[in-house]
Every structure is written in structure tokens, then in C-alpha cells.
Enzyme design. Sequence first.
Site, PDB file in Angstrom:
ATOM      1  N   ALA A 137       0.843  -1.202   0.000  1.00  0.00           N
ATOM      2  CA  ALA A 137       0.000   0.000   0.000  1.00  0.00           C
ATOM      3  C   ALA A 137       0.871   1.241   0.000  1.00  0.00           C
ATOM      4  CB  ALA A 137      -0.925   0.005   1.211  1.00  0.00           C
ATOM      5  N   THR A 138       0.836   1.957  -1.116  1.00  0.00           N
ATOM      6  CA  THR A 138       1.563   3.218  -1.236  1.00  0.00           C
ATOM      7  C   THR A 138       0.511   4.308  -1.401  1.00  0.00           C
ATOM      8  OG1 THR A 138       3.247   1.994  -2.468  1.00  0.00           O
ATOM      9  CG2 THR A 138       3.448   4.384  -2.425  1.00  0.00           C
ATOM     10  N   GLY A 139       0.302   5.096  -0.368  1.00  0.00           N
ATOM     11  CA  GLY A 139      -0.742   6.116  -0.440  1.00  0.00           C
ATOM     12  C   GLY A 139      -0.909   6.817   0.882  1.00  0.00           C
ATOM     13  N   GLY A 140      -2.081   7.395   1.078  1.00  0.00           N
ATOM     14  CA  GLY A 140      -2.352   8.155   2.283  1.00  0.00           C
ATOM     15  C   GLY A 140      -2.499   7.269   3.505  1.00  0.00           C
ATOM     16  N   GLY A 157      -4.934   6.764   5.530  1.00  0.00           N
ATOM     17  CA  GLY A 157      -6.182   6.014   5.601  1.00  0.00           C
ATOM     18  C   GLY A 157      -6.113   4.714   4.831  1.00  0.00           C
ATOM     19  N   CYS A 195       6.939  12.489  -1.478  1.00  0.00           N
ATOM     20  CA  CYS A 195       6.921  12.402  -0.012  1.00  0.00           C
ATOM     21  C   CYS A 195       8.292  12.655   0.583  1.00  0.00           C
ATOM     22  CB  CYS A 195       6.397  11.046   0.443  1.00  0.00           C
ATOM     23  SG  CYS A 195       7.397   9.635  -0.105  1.00  0.00           S
TER      24      CYS A 195
END
Length: 457
Positions: free
Chosen positions: A190-193, A195, A244
Site C-alpha cells: 500500500a503506497t498512499g495516504g 487512511g 513524499c
Amino acid sequence: MSEVKTTTVEELVARAKAAQKQFEFATQEQADAASKAIFKIVFDNAEELGRMAAEETRMGNVPDKIAKCRNKSALIWESIKNAKTVGVIARHEETRMLEVAKPVGVVACVIPSTNPVVTPMSNAGFALKTRNAAIFAPHPRAVKCTKYLTDLFRAALKEQGLPEDLVQTLENVSMEDSAALMSAADVVVATGGPGMVKAAYSSGKPSLGVGQGNVQVIVDRDVDIEEAAAKIVLGRAFDNGLICLGEQTAFVPREKFDEFIAAFQKAGGYYVADKEGTDKLREAIFPGHGPINRDVVGLTAEQIAAKFGFDVPAGTRVIAATATCNGRGDDLNREKLCPVLNIYPYDSFEDGVAMMVENLEFEGKGHSVGVHSNTPEHVEYAAIQCSVSRCIVNQPTGTTGGGSPTNGYTPTTTLGCGSWGNNSFSGNFSHVHLMNITRVGYPYEESYLPDPELAWK
């Protein structure tokens, strides 16, 4: 007119599992060829894919996205092409142990809007290198781009006589389908925010998620101020500040503050010196002290200036101001996904590092810091004091912490932040995270027990 049938998540996963079973005992040469094709496609089509990514997501800029496609594809493949991922990959004669590599199965890959080409590229490339299948869950703002890229990948696999279903993507994106994919796959990347990463860790499957960035940078007294300022502008401005790893706050010696501002402006920065302007900039990015304003994410510095009434020179690459205080008392100390920088003075180097730590406790703990210094003791002090996975020295953090020809960081697009960032790993994600290892142990020729007289001395 007949309805177009939508492929369900269950069908995608079933197809992926069937394809992976066919690929499970592929040779090293087959795995290498499949993986290489993924990276080469992005390298060869960098201009088209970079433009598509910028246009569909409406974030970042085309030249930087093209550069990212070219550089990341070449760097990552170069870093893994000779790695053994099939059969016996290590023999430890002293301990009479063998390590045998095995695939993990179907990898669910959650893709962020900030990297809709290079993240699926690296995820699929790592997965195929280790004989796995990959299914992408793209961001809603990048569905077309990801589908086009996936079709290119599938065509390349077909040419090699391999199952096309080793790489697939969700075409109708929803939180429900992404959650279903994560629950049905064998491993989640999971690469993301925050949440989405939290959802990955709640999926019930082994997950490799990343933490939030908020890169703190300190400039030591012994460096060339002009050189350091130019590097910070380069890192902060890259892809319009979406990365990021981009510099968020730069701490500079109090007595060199004016010199740094002059160097910053020479490098293409614009400094907001007055309180009224600083307040306006803060409110533009974090309206009402709330979440980041999505309307500024990925804009250029000039677009932000025009949108919020700042009169900046043509060619301005980064806008900066100074927070009113350190830590939670000012939102300018947070991660800003646009080319905006907080520049803050410090007295002693130790004071500056303490302020870096305070900002990381506010946001971004576990990710990265940058240190511009020619004093090894200062570099090591910052690395010891800051709870981060990367301490990047005398380089633009925004363009080098994910792997670069200038350093030894593993080339990647996914950056773990350890337990500090609620992640299962610290470091740079690569193919090694998508292998199971069978360890074969032979008996020693002679057994032994520690000498009780010596063991506790």
C-alpha cells in the site's frame, strides 16, 4: 445494446492465482525477462506515460514525470537484475544452511495519485522478478493511465508466452473494491495516504504500507550555504512538491539566515517575509487549520501565487515562509504536497536537531531527514536523535532518498517508515519483500554445547 460485463474483484483474483500457479516454477531467466520487460516499457514510453500521468491526475509537471519514468525504471532494474530469486539463492557453509526462494502469490498493489506510472511499474517489476502476480488498485484520478500501462505490461507478457493475467488492474475503482482486493490477495503493498495504509493493515493479510512524509532538513554552519540552498530548492520543487521525500522545513543557523534566504532566492525561491503574507500562505494550504487544501496539491509555485494573490517573479520554483513557532503550534511545520517550504532559524546544532524531532512528532515520524554538513559527528548526532528510516546527507532529499546514482539507497518508489510510522518495515521496498524463504538446515559434523564456564563471561 447489451451491457458491458464488469469483471469482479473475485474474478480478477482467481485469474491472478491461476496465472501465478503457471509462473510459480518459472526459471530465473524467465522471471528476469518478465521483470525487465516491465521496466523497459516505462523507459521506452517515458514521454507518453509521463504526460498521461500529469494530465489525468492534474498534479505535478510533465518534464519531471518523464524524468521520473526514465530514471526510476533504469535505476530499479539495474539494482535487481543480477539478484537471485529462483531456487537456492544462498549457501552458508559455516552453518550448513541453504536458502531457497519461493513466491508469495498474488500481490495487491494500492497505487497513489502522485505516482500512477512508476509505482505500478516497480510493484509489478518486483512481483514478476519473484514469480508473483500483481493486481493494481489505482487512485480514482489515474484509472485511465493505469489501465493503459497495464495493457502495455500484459502485451509484453503475452509476447514472452507468459500468462497476461500476471498483471491486472481494477477498472472501476471504489473503496469497497480496493478493500475486497486487499482481503483476497496474499500480500498487500500500500503506497498512499494514511487512511489507505491503515486499511491495508486491517485487511487481514500481510501488508507492506508506508508512512507519511514530512522531511526535516538541517543546514550546518560548515557547508556552502549557496550549494545547500540550491539542493533544497531542487528537491522541494521536483514534480511540483508531490514527492513524499521532498524537503518540508529547512533549519538554518540564525546568523546565516539572511545569507540562506539570499541563496534560496537566487536558486528560484520566493520568501514571504511579513506576517500577513505568512498567514495568507498558511491559510491557503491548510484552510482553518484543517487538512491540506487539495486544490494546491501538485501545483507549481507560480500557480499557487496566482491563485492566492502573491506577486512572485517569473520562474519562481518554491515559495517559503517562516513558521511562528516549532511543532504543533503552526501548520507550516506539516507536510505540504506542493512547492512550499518552511525556513526556520536555530542557535546550536543540537537545538536545530531538537526542533526537527519536535516537527517529526507532529507529523512524519519514521520517514526521512536531510542533513547538510561536513561534520560526521553532526550527521551521526542527527541520525541518532531522529526516529527516521533515512538520513540523507548533502543531497536533495526529494530526488535521492528513493535511490539515486549519488548514493546507496535501494532504488524504489515505496518507502517504509518502521514502527514509528505504523509500518511493518523500515527502509526502501524491493523484490526481497516479496519472497518467502525456505531454510534448509544440515546437521553439524559434531554437535556442541556452550562451555558453561565461558558462556556467561
